[in-house]
Design an enzyme around this catalytic site. Structure first.
Site, short mmCIF file in Angstrom:
data_model
loop_
_atom_site.label_atom_id
_atom_site.label_comp_id
_atom_site.label_asym_id
_atom_site.label_seq_id
_atom_site.Cartn_x
_atom_site.Cartn_y
_atom_site.Cartn_z
N LYS A 159 0.83 -1.22 -0.03
CA LYS A 159 0.05 -0.17 0.03
C LYS A 159 0.76 1.34 -0.16
O LYS A 159 1.29 1.93 0.80
CB LYS A 159 -0.87 -0.07 1.29
CG LYS A 159 -2.02 0.96 1.21
CD LYS A 159 -3.15 0.61 2.29
CE LYS A 159 -4.30 1.62 2.35
NZ LYS A 159 -4.96 1.91 1.19
N1 PPE Z 1 -7.69 -1.82 -2.86
C1 PPE Z 1 -7.01 -0.70 -2.58
C2 PPE Z 1 -6.50 0.07 -3.84
C3 PPE Z 1 -7.22 -0.04 -1.46
O1 PPE Z 1 -6.71 1.30 -1.62
C4 PPE Z 1 -7.92 -0.34 -0.61
C5 PPE Z 1 -8.20 0.57 0.87
C6 PPE Z 1 -8.44 -1.64 -0.59
C7 PPE Z 1 -8.33 -2.45 -1.59
C8 PPE Z 1 -9.30 -2.22 0.49
O2 PPE Z 1 -8.19 -2.65 1.58
P1 PPE Z 1 -8.97 -2.82 3.33
O3 PPE Z 1 -8.94 -1.33 3.61
O4 PPE Z 1 -7.36 -3.46 3.82
O5 PPE Z 1 -10.07 -3.50 3.27
N2 PPE Z 1 -8.24 1.88 0.66
C9 PPE Z 1 -8.00 2.61 1.98
C10 PPE Z 1 -7.60 3.97 1.32
C11 PPE Z 1 -8.75 5.01 0.68
C12 PPE Z 1 -8.22 6.35 0.46
O6 PPE Z 1 -9.14 7.09 -0.37
O7 PPE Z 1 -7.22 6.81 1.12
C13 PPE Z 1 -9.04 2.65 2.73
O8 PPE Z 1 -10.03 2.14 2.76
O9 PPE Z 1 -8.76 3.09 3.71
#
Ligand code: PPE
Length: 335
Positions: A159
């Site tokens: 990330k």
């Molecule tokens: N894919 C991506 C690309 C992503 O950024 C997130 C979280 C997810 C999947 C889901 O992951 P999880 O939160 O572990 O279930 N995106 C984060 C960032 C959003 C933002 O705008 O900044 C979030 O949901 O916090």
């Protein structure tokens, strides 16, 4: 989405005033995207404010740092405790939490290895990422013309800040075209995920979601949803998902920390199922909501409770004065 300031931000081991949490314009991460971050949520539960899967988020953060060769001067336990103390000191009951580890000021050029590593954690109150209406009635999505970053060039499992330019392009494209969200395909044309959410299709009662080799971010909400779904007796498979499988699905939904669980009711102007959030989506949404709010005994272990009440003491003094180094309450320290 606007950010509402809170009192304090944790910066390299200290709690600093929100307005003083600044970096230099020559910060390495600002120029080259050399940062890794997390999005975490804390919910108001009957056990007190509780961080959902705090340990898992800290672990993914440290692994993202490792993937980009960033040594982190804090342990997982220190970061976990700092998060809890920050929430307590800010007096929040529920919030979004944003830890970020980035290459700091002092070195320029593509070699990041000599640049300092800065670690900060901020939190603030943040509402529904795709809108309350989106959570309730579902959103309209568009398959992006941009493919999700491939493992040929970057590390989808990390990330990392710089990687989000990919999500930014897809998000802007979808909004300008009049949709709520984009769904990106992977380098092979299989379904990958949204700009900040994992994606799932439901057909004939079975739930399918792209797998680890489809360039996804391994979402912590995704792991939670898969477990909840299986516990409820649904079959869940992780495999390549064809674009048309989304159009032909009975239900499609997305999940992420910021977004939580959101129904998708149309994709590329194809109505999904009946055009309303599907039954399984609703069941999972409710079960997930119970889990994050501490209403499910079964998933209590996912909650990291902020032990200090973080509110006013009975005498009306700020609770801050009564907090120990890890946010624990020190009795008798108020006088
Ligand atoms: N894919 C991506 C690309 C992503 O950024 C997130 C979280 C997810 C999947 C889901 O992951 P999880 O939160 O572990 O279930 N995106 C984060 C960032 C959003 C933002 O705008 O900044 C979030 O949901 O916090």
């Amino acid at each position: 989405m606007t950010v509402d300031a809170t009192d304090l931000i944790w910066m390299n081991g200290d709690f600093v005033a929100w307005e003083d949490a600044k970096v230099h314009v020559l910060t390495h991460g600002l120029h080259y995207g050399t940062g890794v971050f997390e999005g975490v949520r804390c919910y108001d539960t009957e056990l007190g404010p509780a961080v959902f899967r705090n340990a898992e988020h800290v672990e993914r953060l440290l692994r993202s740092a490792e993937l980009y060769y960033m040594p982190v001067p804090y342990s997982a336990e220190e970061l976990r405790a700092a998060t809890l103390e920050l929430i307590a000191r800010n007096g929040l009951r529920s919030c979004y939490i944003r830890p970020i580890i980035f290459r700091g000021y002092g070195q320029m050029g593509l070699n990041p290895l000599e640049a300092p590593v800065d670690v900060t954690i901020a939190c603030w109150e943040w509402g529904a990422y795709l809108g309350e209406e989106g959570k309730r009635s579902g959103i309209r999505a568009k398959v992006s013309s941009w493919r999700r970053i491939s493992p040929d060039s970057l590390v989808p499992h990390a990330k990392a800040s710089g990687q989000y330019l990919n999500s930014v392009l897809a998000k802007v494209e979808s909004l300008k075209a009049g949709y709520d969200e984009a769904i990106l395909l992977d380098g092979h044309g299989h379904v990958c995920e949204g700009t900040g959410e994992n994606v799932y299709v439901v057909r004939d009662g079975e739930i399918t979601t792209p797998g680890q080799h489809n360039s996804i971010l391994d979402g912590i909400t995704r792991r939670s949803i898969i477990q909840i779904a299986r516990d409820l007796g649904y079959a869940v498979s992780e495999r390549n998902v064809a674009r048309a499988e989304m159009y032909l699905a009975d239900e499609v939904f997305m999940s992420g920390t910021a977004a939580e669980l959101v129904p998708v009711v149309s994709i590329d102007d194809h109505t999904i199922g009946t055009g309303a959030p599907g039954e399984i989506t609703r069941v999972l949404q409710a079960a997930f909501d119970d889990a994050i709010h501490g209403r499910s005994e079964r998933y209590r272990e996912w909650l990291d409770v902020v032990s200090a009440p973080a509110l006013q003491t009975p005498s009306g003094q700020d609770a801050l004065a009564t907090l120990g180094p890890s946010g624990e309450r020190i009795t008798g320290a108020t006088g």
